[in-house]
Design a protein around this motif. Sequence first.
Motif: not given
Length: 130
Positions: A6, A10, A74, A77-78, A80-82, A84-86
């Motif tokens: 990823y 990216a 694309e 990405a969601p 990955h962001v989820r 990182v947040r967790e």
Amino acid sequence: MTFFDYLVLAMLSEQPDRTARMSELAGLANGSLSRLSHVARRLEARGYLHRQPDPTDGRFTQALLTNEGWRAVEAAAPGHVRMVRELVFTELDLGRHAALKEACWRILDAVDPSAARLLAQLSGVYPPGR
């Protein structure tokens, strides 16, 4: 797709023309050229990137993100962001968020001052103490 897969895709997606020399891409993805070569071979087999000689200097190889690779970034990405947040942000209170932000600015400024200045310009957020 692994995290490193990823990251490679990216980083390519953010380059002009979605193209970078393999040696530069290895640095952007924080991996060795050898590791990147193995991953690039696998990503190329999946149709996510294409390797070609650098037209300006044939001693180098470029990686080019394909349209299929763009779609893969694309789609990933969601998640990955989820993740990182967790893993990072849900565990920190607001005070620790601020401390992490300051630490990241200091690290970026130490590693690449011009990138820190550019990020500050683009984001309108300035590093602490500046």
